[in-house]
Each structure stands twice: as C-alpha cells, then as structure tokens.
Design an enzyme around this catalytic site. Structure first.
Site, short mmCIF file in Angstrom:
data_model
loop_
_atom_site.label_atom_id
_atom_site.label_comp_id
_atom_site.label_asym_id
_atom_site.label_seq_id
_atom_site.Cartn_x
_atom_site.Cartn_y
_atom_site.Cartn_z
N ASP A 149 0.92 -1.19 -0.11
CA ASP A 149 -0.03 0.13 0.18
C ASP A 149 0.82 1.25 -0.15
O ASP A 149 1.82 1.38 0.62
CB ASP A 149 -0.90 0.00 0.94
CG ASP A 149 -0.16 0.08 2.54
OD1 ASP A 149 -0.24 1.14 3.12
OD2 ASP A 149 0.63 -0.88 2.83
N SER A 150 0.52 2.38 -0.84
CA SER A 150 1.13 3.62 -0.68
C SER A 150 2.61 3.23 -1.17
O SER A 150 2.89 2.94 -2.29
CB SER A 150 0.99 4.18 0.66
OG SER A 150 1.20 5.67 0.62
N ALA A 151 3.44 3.64 -0.32
CA ALA A 151 4.90 3.44 -0.56
C ALA A 151 5.09 2.07 -0.75
O ALA A 151 6.11 1.98 -1.72
CB ALA A 151 5.65 4.06 0.70
#
Length: 312
Positions: A149-151
C-alpha cells in the site's frame, strides 16, 4: 455510491490524521502520531487467530503473519506503506492477516529500512533482497504474490522491475493499493484533491518524499516506477479512491502498464480515502478484499498451470 460509514470515517480521518500530520514539523513527530493511531484499538482490530512470528531473510527483518487457513506453500510478500518513513505494524499486520486468510496463504511482512536514516535505495534494496532470499531458500516464485500500500505499492513495482533486470523468475502477480508511482507529482489529482484528501495534504506528502529521495532525480524509474519500461511484468491489480491526492498515480500507472501489454486491472472506488482497503470497518474495504483475494487466487492458479505445462 460511497457508504454513509465511509463519509463519517473520512471526517474522523481528516481530524485525527490530516490535520495532525500537517502540524508535524519533523519525521519523529509524524512517527509518534502514527504510532499513537496504530495503538488505538478501536481504529483497526486484528482478526482472531492471527499469529506473528519474527524471522529474517537476506538479513532483513521480516514477520510471518499467519491465520488458521494459512498454507505453507503460498506466500503473500507484503511491503507496507508509511511514506518510506514509518510503519504501523498493527494496522498492516491485521490487513495482511485477512488477505492471507482469504487466500489460504502465509503473509510475510518486510520490515525494510526507513528514511530519512536510511534513504533511497535502502527500501527497494531490502525488498529485492528478501524476494531473492526466498528463492534461495527454495520457495517457488509461482507461489509468491506481492502486495503493498502507498509507498509499499511503489516497492512492489520497483521490485518487479529489478527482478526483470536481474533475469530472475517473477512472482505470480502483484497488488498495489494507492501506489506512489510518480515522485515528480505530475498528476492533476495531487492539486485538485489537495483540500479534499482526508489522509494528508500535499506538504506532508512532499516532506515524506524528500526524506526518501533527498537530491535524487524524482523521475528515476527505480524511484518513480511510472517512468519505467513496463514490458513483461506479472499480472497486477491496482486500486485507489477518488478522494486522494494519489488517484492519478494509480490511474496513469495502470494506463502505462496496459499500453505495454501487461495483464492489469484498475479499480477506482468513489469516495474512499487513501489505502482504504486497510480499514476493514468500511464496506468498500471488505468489497476490495474480496476482489483482491479473487485476483490472487486466480493468478496463483494460472501460474501453477503454466508451470505444469512447461513440466509436461
């Protein structure tokens, strides 16, 4: 249509995350805030039966995340989000446990080194090293699935790109939730949604980015996989919400990967915040879990059948 529960959740998230993150003047203050949220029990509850076992691969700290339905021969290798700067283990482990349970897999959380103490390329180096370490230990690539998720979504794709360049076998596929794919921040959503995103504002996003890349070129494909050559990558599922700064990072990345001939699925959900599948109390998150689990099981099956055909 987004649910009433999601609209209420966005208001809570705006107050306890975005407003407080915007007041942080250092990475340490952000870490303290994230830790306090991670330790707030009602925010996210761990599923019953979850077991966490510390381990190491290639001298990188990891955690096995197991559930009653976990199987020893299938692994979801997870790269957590946190702007490359922090980790919320209770929230991420709870999500990984649910995904592992839905797919009868074991979860393996990679505790990669964090910026600014360990800036780029420490995080992708660690993620690639763990995957290679799994192969060295005899785990089969067609029984490994990446998720992040995300990074962590960024790290899923950069690791796949590194695997391709190293001419190693790819995993069965990847899941990218609200991925950070363009560190140059060229997507319109980063500006159009800057007042609406309940998770963080643009200044917080840029602070985390600068902690990670320093003076590096934000368009380097190993930093921003949007700018990479996307040929010959594993099947990929990408999801994002309409209320987040990084919506265009997901949409534009999916377009580029599709144009390169990859098997890519994009799922953009109305009204939900950044990394919404982590928040299991939302009906949209539970729906996403079913979609992602179905994708993983389908691609595990296809990868296994491909191996069987080559062997026959």
């Amino acid at each position: 249509m987004d649910s009433w529960r999601n609209r209420a959740f966005n208001k809570v998230l705006f107050r306890i995350m975005r407003q407080r993150l915007a007041n942080c003047e250092s990475t340490e203050e952000m870490r303290d805030l994230i830790l306090s949220i991670d330790n707030y029990g009602p925010f996210i509850a761990a599923p019953k039966g979850m077991e966490i076992t510390p381990t190491r691969f290639a001298d990188v700290s990891c955690d096995w995340v197991d559930m009653p339905k976990s199987s020893g021969n299938k692994i979801i290798l997870y790269f957590h989000g946190g702007g490359f700067c922090f980790h919320s283990p209770k929230i991420h482990n709870a999500f990984l446990a649910r995904l592992a349970n839905h797919t009868s897999s074991r979860g393996l959380m990679v505790n990669y080194r964090l910026a600014p103490e360990n800036p780029y390329p420490a995080a992708p180096d660690d993620c690639f090293a763990v995957y290679r370490g799994l192969l060295v230990k005899g785990y089969h690539p067609h029984q490994i699935f990446f998720a992040g998720d995300s990074a962590g979504g960024n790290l899923v794709l950069t690791t796949m790109l590194r695997i391709r360049e190293a001419k190693l076998p790819q995993p069965a596929g990847g899941i990218l939730m609200s991925p950070v794919s363009d560190m140059a921040v060229t997507g319109e959503s980063a500006f159009k949604k800057c007042k609406d995103d309940p998770f963080f504002d643009l200044s917080t996003l840029l602070l985390m980015r600068n902690n990670y890349i320093g003076m590096q070129n934000p368009c380097d494909p190993d930093i921003s996989p949007y700018y990479a050559d996307h040929r010959d990558l594993p099947p990929t599922f990408i999801t994002s919400g309409t209320e987040e700064l990084l919506m265009d990072d997901a949409i534009h990345l999916a377009q580029r990967m599709g144009e390169a001939g990859n098997d890519v699925t994009i799922n953009v959900v109305k009204g939900v915040p950044h990394v919404y599948p982590l928040f299991y109390q939302l009906s949209e998150a539970r729906d996403a879990m079913k979609l992602m689990a179905g994708f993983i099981k389908e691609k595990f099956k296809e990868a296994g059948e491909s191996i069987d055909k080559k062997a026959s």
